[in-house]
Design a protein around this motif. Structure first.
Motif, PDB file in Angstrom:
ATOM      1  N   LEU A 175       1.161  -0.272  -4.962  1.00  0.00           N
ATOM      2  CA  LEU A 175       0.266  -1.415  -4.782  1.00  0.00           C
ATOM      3  C   LEU A 175       0.989  -2.559  -4.092  1.00  0.00           C
ATOM      4  CD1 LEU A 175      -2.419  -2.881  -5.335  1.00  0.00           C
ATOM      5  CD2 LEU A 175      -1.459  -3.591  -7.537  1.00  0.00           C
ATOM      6  N   GLN A 176       2.257  -2.730  -4.396  1.00  0.00           N
ATOM      7  CA  GLN A 176       3.028  -3.812  -3.773  1.00  0.00           C
ATOM      8  C   GLN A 176       3.062  -3.669  -2.252  1.00  0.00           C
ATOM      9  OE1 GLN A 176       7.012  -4.124  -5.291  1.00  0.00           O
ATOM     10  NE2 GLN A 176       7.194  -6.267  -4.696  1.00  0.00           N
ATOM     11  N   GLU A 177       3.269  -2.435  -1.752  1.00  0.00           N
ATOM     12  CA  GLU A 177       3.255  -2.199  -0.309  1.00  0.00           C
ATOM     13  C   GLU A 177       1.875  -2.450   0.279  1.00  0.00           C
ATOM     14  OE1 GLU A 177       5.885   1.301   1.066  1.00  0.00           O
ATOM     15  OE2 GLU A 177       5.297   1.838  -0.968  1.00  0.00           O
ATOM     16  N   LYS A 226      -2.444 -10.303  -9.932  1.00  0.00           N
ATOM     17  CA  LYS A 226      -1.858  -8.991 -10.244  1.00  0.00           C
ATOM     18  C   LYS A 226      -0.869  -9.149 -11.388  1.00  0.00           C
ATOM     19  CE  LYS A 226       1.550  -9.734  -6.551  1.00  0.00           C
ATOM     20  NZ  LYS A 226       1.075 -11.078  -6.226  1.00  0.00           N
ATOM     21  N   ASP A 227      -0.686  -8.065 -12.143  1.00  0.00           N
ATOM     22  CA  ASP A 227       0.355  -8.079 -13.172  1.00  0.00           C
ATOM     23  C   ASP A 227       1.528  -7.221 -12.702  1.00  0.00           C
ATOM     24  OD1 ASP A 227      -0.276  -5.383 -13.667  1.00  0.00           O
ATOM     25  OD2 ASP A 227      -1.671  -5.909 -15.261  1.00  0.00           O
ATOM     26  N   ASP A 228       2.686  -7.451 -13.298  1.00  0.00           N
ATOM     27  CA  ASP A 228       3.903  -6.767 -12.847  1.00  0.00           C
ATOM     28  C   ASP A 228       3.824  -5.256 -13.016  1.00  0.00           C
ATOM     29  OD1 ASP A 228       4.977  -9.199 -12.183  1.00  0.00           O
ATOM     30  OD2 ASP A 228       6.016  -9.470 -14.088  1.00  0.00           O
ATOM     31  N   LYS A 229       3.118  -4.802 -14.056  1.00  0.00           N
ATOM     32  CA  LYS A 229       3.037  -3.358 -14.323  1.00  0.00           C
ATOM     33  C   LYS A 229       2.260  -2.619 -13.241  1.00  0.00           C
ATOM     34  CE  LYS A 229       3.340  -3.724 -19.377  1.00  0.00           C
ATOM     35  NZ  LYS A 229       2.657  -3.464 -20.659  1.00  0.00           N
ATOM     36  N   ILE A 241      -9.142 -10.769  -5.446  1.00  0.00           N
ATOM     37  CA  ILE A 241      -8.619  -9.408  -5.565  1.00  0.00           C
ATOM     38  C   ILE A 241      -7.775  -9.354  -6.839  1.00  0.00           C
ATOM     39  CG2 ILE A 241      -7.229  -7.604  -4.477  1.00  0.00           C
ATOM     40  CD1 ILE A 241      -7.747  -9.336  -1.823  1.00  0.00           C
ATOM     41  N   GLU A 242      -8.188  -8.529  -7.765  1.00  0.00           N
ATOM     42  CA  GLU A 242      -7.496  -8.454  -9.053  1.00  0.00           C
ATOM     43  C   GLU A 242      -6.980  -7.038  -9.277  1.00  0.00           C
ATOM     44  OE1 GLU A 242      -8.283  -9.280 -13.847  1.00  0.00           O
ATOM     45  OE2 GLU A 242      -9.895  -9.558 -12.385  1.00  0.00           O
ATOM     46  N   ALA A 243      -5.727  -6.930  -9.684  1.00  0.00           N
ATOM     47  CA  ALA A 243      -5.112  -5.624  -9.963  1.00  0.00           C
ATOM     48  C   ALA A 243      -4.466  -5.674 -11.331  1.00  0.00           C
ATOM     49  CB  ALA A 243      -4.069  -5.290  -8.899  1.00  0.00           C
ATOM     50  N   LYS A 244      -4.722  -4.635 -12.126  1.00  0.00           N
ATOM     51  CA  LYS A 244      -4.093  -4.560 -13.447  1.00  0.00           C
ATOM     52  C   LYS A 244      -3.890  -3.105 -13.820  1.00  0.00           C
ATOM     53  CE  LYS A 244      -8.601  -5.159 -15.717  1.00  0.00           C
ATOM     54  NZ  LYS A 244      -9.371  -5.952 -16.690  1.00  0.00           N
ATOM     55  N   LEU A 275      -4.306   2.418 -12.400  1.00  0.00           N
ATOM     56  CA  LEU A 275      -4.483   1.209 -11.611  1.00  0.00           C
ATOM     57  C   LEU A 275      -5.963   0.859 -11.515  1.00  0.00           C
ATOM     58  CD1 LEU A 275      -3.331  -0.999  -9.776  1.00  0.00           C
ATOM     59  CD2 LEU A 275      -3.490   0.623  -7.871  1.00  0.00           C
ATOM     60  N   VAL A 276      -6.310  -0.370 -11.936  1.00  0.00           N
ATOM     61  CA  VAL A 276      -7.696  -0.846 -11.875  1.00  0.00           C
ATOM     62  C   VAL A 276      -7.753  -1.990 -10.878  1.00  0.00           C
ATOM     63  CG1 VAL A 276      -9.630  -1.816 -13.160  1.00  0.00           C
ATOM     64  CG2 VAL A 276      -8.083  -0.195 -14.280  1.00  0.00           C
ATOM     65  N   LEU A 277      -8.528  -1.809  -9.811  1.00  0.00           N
ATOM     66  CA  LEU A 277      -8.657  -2.814  -8.754  1.00  0.00           C
ATOM     67  C   LEU A 277     -10.079  -3.366  -8.744  1.00  0.00           C
ATOM     68  CD1 LEU A 277      -6.771  -1.031  -5.850  1.00  0.00           C
ATOM     69  CD2 LEU A 277      -6.042  -3.126  -6.978  1.00  0.00           C
ATOM     70  N   THR A 278     -10.181  -4.686  -8.633  1.00  0.00           N
ATOM     71  CA  THR A 278     -11.487  -5.338  -8.560  1.00  0.00           C
ATOM     72  C   THR A 278     -11.479  -6.302  -7.374  1.00  0.00           C
ATOM     73  OG1 THR A 278     -11.653  -5.249 -10.974  1.00  0.00           O
ATOM     74  CG2 THR A 278     -13.204  -6.676  -9.822  1.00  0.00           C
ATOM     75  N   VAL A 279     -12.441  -6.146  -6.484  1.00  0.00           N
ATOM     76  CA  VAL A 279     -12.598  -7.047  -5.343  1.00  0.00           C
ATOM     77  C   VAL A 279     -13.952  -7.735  -5.493  1.00  0.00           C
ATOM     78  CG1 VAL A 279     -12.701  -7.240  -2.838  1.00  0.00           C
ATOM     79  CG2 VAL A 279     -11.192  -5.548  -3.886  1.00  0.00           C
ATOM     80  N   THR A 280     -13.942  -9.077  -5.537  1.00  0.00           N
ATOM     81  CA  THR A 280     -15.157  -9.842  -5.815  1.00  0.00           C
ATOM     82  C   THR A 280     -15.430 -10.800  -4.673  1.00  0.00           C
ATOM     83  OG1 THR A 280     -14.554  -9.773  -8.154  1.00  0.00           O
ATOM     84  CG2 THR A 280     -16.318 -11.263  -7.531  1.00  0.00           C
ATOM     85  N   ASN A 281     -16.698 -10.879  -4.248  1.00  0.00           N
ATOM     86  CA  ASN A 281     -17.099 -11.844  -3.239  1.00  0.00           C
ATOM     87  C   ASN A 281     -18.361 -12.565  -3.712  1.00  0.00           C
ATOM     88  OD1 ASN A 281     -18.278  -8.992  -2.311  1.00  0.00           O
ATOM     89  ND2 ASN A 281     -19.716 -10.579  -1.695  1.00  0.00           N
TER      90      ASN A 281
END
Length: 301
Positions: free
Chosen positions: A214-216, A242-245, A279-282, A288-294
């Motif tokens: 995810l970092q890349e 984002k969280d470190d994990k 953009i939220e990642a946890k 990995l759970v990704l949420t993109v909100t507009n």
């Protein structure tokens, strides 16, 4: 889910151990029950069990090329019975020639001929059934693996198709924006050209990567967002949480950019004024759970 299956090497080792134990147990049983010498007991046990092992090996290898279906189980019974008869008769005549002077043993051999033949048949049939099951499970595992490979290739092809469709759309919009900026804001146009070059270079590098961290992916996404901010100016704001994990978890390369592009499209084109794309990642249970909100206008949605 893959089925656990013993390799042929482990099966052979297990069978050799089982065969040695069986020889020793049978030799001891004939010595203690009938008073035969160690030589007679060992010759008897080794010869009959060697014949059984040969019959098993024939069946096991034959199943590589032909295996009766479940409805043809009768063939396994007949096959094992035929091998048992052959094994018992070979053993009978072999021992009569090897130990011609052991009258007590030959008498025992004659009287136990039918009973031992039945035991030999049951042992061969048991091994035949186990061999059939091993090959059946192996075929099932291979079939599952082929299905998984086909599904993976289908997913990869779908991702590649989506990228081929979405990237030209983004490229055309960027080039149109550069063209518009070239006359009025040449510095911004040059800046956007450099950003677009960096973004496309990163895209080409990632075409051969199926999974990246995810970092890349977020670093690559930043290049795209910088280009979009040049296009839309102060109206576009982004927020990445984002969280470190989650940073080291994997996802398909270039998957996030088309989703964010879609969020920008429906967020900007349907509203007036400044918008925020979130953009939220946890990480949840190592997933990995990704949420993109507009934002959007409910009256026109």
């Amino acid at each position: 889910m893959s089925l656990p299956l013993l390799s042929k090497r482990k099966i052979i080792i297990s069978f050799i151990i089982w065969w040695l134990v069986l020889v020793l147990v049978e030799a001891y049983a004939t010595m203690s029950s009938f008073g035969f010498s160690l030589k007679v007991a060992l010759l008897d046990a080794v010869s009959i069990n060697l014949l059984i092992a040969t019959a098993w090996w024939i069946i096991f290898n034959a199943f590589r090329y032909y295996r009766p279906s479940a409805s043809q189980a009768f063939y396994i019974v007949v096959w094992s019975l035929a091998e048992a008869v052959i094994c018992e008769w070979i053993h009978y005549f072999l021992m009569r020639n090897v130990l011609p002077n052991e009258t007590s043993y030959l008498d025992f051999l004659s009287h136990s001929h039918m009973v031992r033949g039945l035991i030999v048949w049951l042992m061969i049939m048991l091994v035949a059934i186990l061999s059939w099951m091993w090959y059946f499970l192996r075929d099932l595992r291979d079939s599952e693996q082929r299905e998984q490979d086909a599904a993976r290739l289908a997913r990869e092809a779908e991702l590649a198709r989506l990228r081929q469709q979405l990237q030209p759309h983004f490229l055309f919009n960027s080039l149109n924006s550069i063209s518009a900026l070239a006359g009025s804001q040449p510095e911004e146009a040059r800046k956007m050209i450099q950003q677009l070059s960096d973004f496309l270079r990163g895209t080409v590098k990632r075409d051969d990567q199926q999974l990246i961290s995810l970092q890349e992916e977020l670093k690559h996404l930043e290049l795209y967002l910088e280009i979009e901010k040049v296009r839309f100016g102060h109206r576009l704001k982004t927020e990445v949480v984002k969280d470190d994990k989650s940073l080291n978890l994997k996802l398909p390369a270039l998957l996030l950019q088309p989703v964010v592009e879609n969020a920008i499209k429906f967020g900007l084109y349907d509203t007036i004024g400044e918008i925020v794309i979130r953009i939220e990642a946890k990480a949840e249970n190592s997933q990995l759970v990704l949420t993109v909100t507009n934002p959007f206008d409910p009256s026109t949605a």
